[in-house]
Design a protein around this motif. Sequence first.
Motif, short mmCIF file in Angstrom:
data_model
loop_
_atom_site.label_atom_id
_atom_site.label_comp_id
_atom_site.label_asym_id
_atom_site.label_seq_id
_atom_site.Cartn_x
_atom_site.Cartn_y
_atom_site.Cartn_z
N LEU A 1 0.83 -1.21 0.00
CA LEU A 1 0.00 0.00 0.00
C LEU A 1 0.87 1.26 0.00
O LEU A 1 0.51 2.26 -0.64
N LEU A 2 1.98 1.21 0.71
CA LEU A 2 2.86 2.38 0.71
C LEU A 2 3.39 2.67 -0.69
O LEU A 2 3.49 3.83 -1.11
N GLU A 3 3.73 1.64 -1.43
CA GLU A 3 4.18 1.83 -2.81
C GLU A 3 3.08 2.47 -3.66
O GLU A 3 3.35 3.34 -4.50
N LEU A 4 1.83 2.11 -3.41
CA LEU A 4 0.71 2.72 -4.12
C LEU A 4 0.50 4.18 -3.70
O LEU A 4 0.00 4.98 -4.49
N GLY A 5 0.87 4.49 -2.45
CA GLY A 5 0.73 5.87 -1.99
C GLY A 5 -0.03 6.05 -0.70
O GLY A 5 -0.43 7.17 -0.37
N ARG B 1 2.34 9.53 -5.57
CA ARG B 1 2.41 8.07 -5.72
C ARG B 1 1.11 7.52 -6.30
O ARG B 1 1.13 6.62 -7.14
N LEU B 2 -0.01 8.03 -5.82
CA LEU B 2 -1.29 7.57 -6.38
C LEU B 2 -1.33 7.83 -7.88
O LEU B 2 -1.75 6.97 -8.67
N ALA B 3 -0.91 9.01 -8.29
CA ALA B 3 -0.95 9.37 -9.71
C ALA B 3 -0.08 8.44 -10.54
O ALA B 3 -0.45 8.07 -11.66
N ARG B 4 1.08 8.05 -10.02
CA ARG B 4 1.95 7.13 -10.75
C ARG B 4 1.27 5.80 -11.03
O ARG B 4 1.58 5.12 -12.00
#
Length: 507
Positions: A365-369, A406-409
């Motif tokens: 989840l952290l990688e997702l943002g 991060r969400l946008a990525r």
Amino acid sequence: MHRLPTAEAEIGEELAVVRPGLVPRYARELPGARAAVLTRLWRALAHEPLPWIGGRERARDALVLRLSDGRVLEGPPADPYATDAYVTAVRLDGGVHDDPARLTAALAVPHGGALAAELAHSAASLALSRADRPASGGGPVPPQEWPGRDWEWEQRVVDGHPFHPNCRSRPGFSVAEQLAYGPEHRPVVELRLLPVVARECLVTGEWPRELRDGERLLMPVHPWQAEHVLKRPGEGDRLAAHPLMSLRTLALPDGPHVKTALSARLTSSVRDISVGSVAASAVLSAFAQDLAARTGGLLHLTRTLGAATAHSPDLAALWRESPQEYVRPGERVLPVAALPGTGLPGSPAWLAGFTRLALTAGLGLLELGVALEAHGQNLLVVLSPSGAPLRLVYRDLADIRVSPARLARHGIAVPALPERNLTDDPTALRRKLFGSLVAGALAGAAGSGPALGAALEAALPDLPRTADVRALREEPLPVKALTLMRLSPGRSGDIWTELPRPGATGL
């Protein structure tokens, strides 16, 4: 003879009136409760950036702290991840101190008097909690005797926060009120349903039909809040519920949980419910369901079904799903804070597997943002009938941190959240997750630095080599400076420090 501090004596005197049968057990539990709070305080003295500590050094089998006024404080080497009460006394300029409140008073540091009073109350309340444990004690429970209801697990967590010296501080609660409302005392609490004109409230989500009365909402209010804050102790119908670990959140007999406002300071924070939290609850809940769908079934996030506030943090409530919604027949769901009571973390293989599951979900989840505040109260684990960790459940989204970049990525729309929830700062994001999940939930389950370090070493090689994983592997572990925060009343927000990596040689 050890003369009782005021808080211990006062609680003993009240107990003699309301539950005289507990007085002998309370007296027997006092030395252990003092040691438990002293151990938590020693962790802070050893590792937090307290401005009046001029230096720290190892000397033989001791840790020596040199105070800025020239005095010397000496105690055992400090494992910042240990959860047993291994500090029974320390020496301040040659004088022995076995009581955390008296030690704090003797240090004579700015704002130390208020903290000393809190520590005295914490130790006395902890002794009261331990005195009221079931006759079977607090040892590990074999699977065949595991509770079947979520709130029963929560009531087994007697000692409170595993690392905060204010682990059981409940200022403003009498002994009778602690016995009546504290989850470790296993009461049934009768919430007050106070009528409030609906058009004068902010409501998000679906407020339960059974809590409406024509043009009025029936607001669930904790009885302590009704009496001491709202001054309406006798009003409203009653709604029976079982208190959970947070004390102000309760499980209803038919399943849902209700989070109530409680304008009292428990550990560090006043537990009211801000208007902003109610306003954001529906957006956060919908966002959480999208996130859960991206975890491949590893993690569920409980929904907030409805929330309401009379535009006051003192009169508000959230209606939430029970984690029990995410278990199948034969499975159990329990807070990570309750895991030591199962005995499961004593197996290195089990602890490594659970650590791998928790890090996979949290770092994914952290990688997702999204950085969860996944401490041992918010994070729950679903166990198979044999005790294998299957998946996780997370509750209470109010304090997560979300990175728009991060969400946008990852092509995820940024929800309309309050500014305080939004940040692209990797340090802030990692502090939120690492400080709660690794230094909190996993450390509390492991019980020591070596055990936690071994579990991390076994789990981390299986994770994607992201920048966040590299930071977890190579950098000191961020953690809230809980005691410094209590000694800094004029400063808002969290204060952070760093701990040596679990398993590394510390102070």
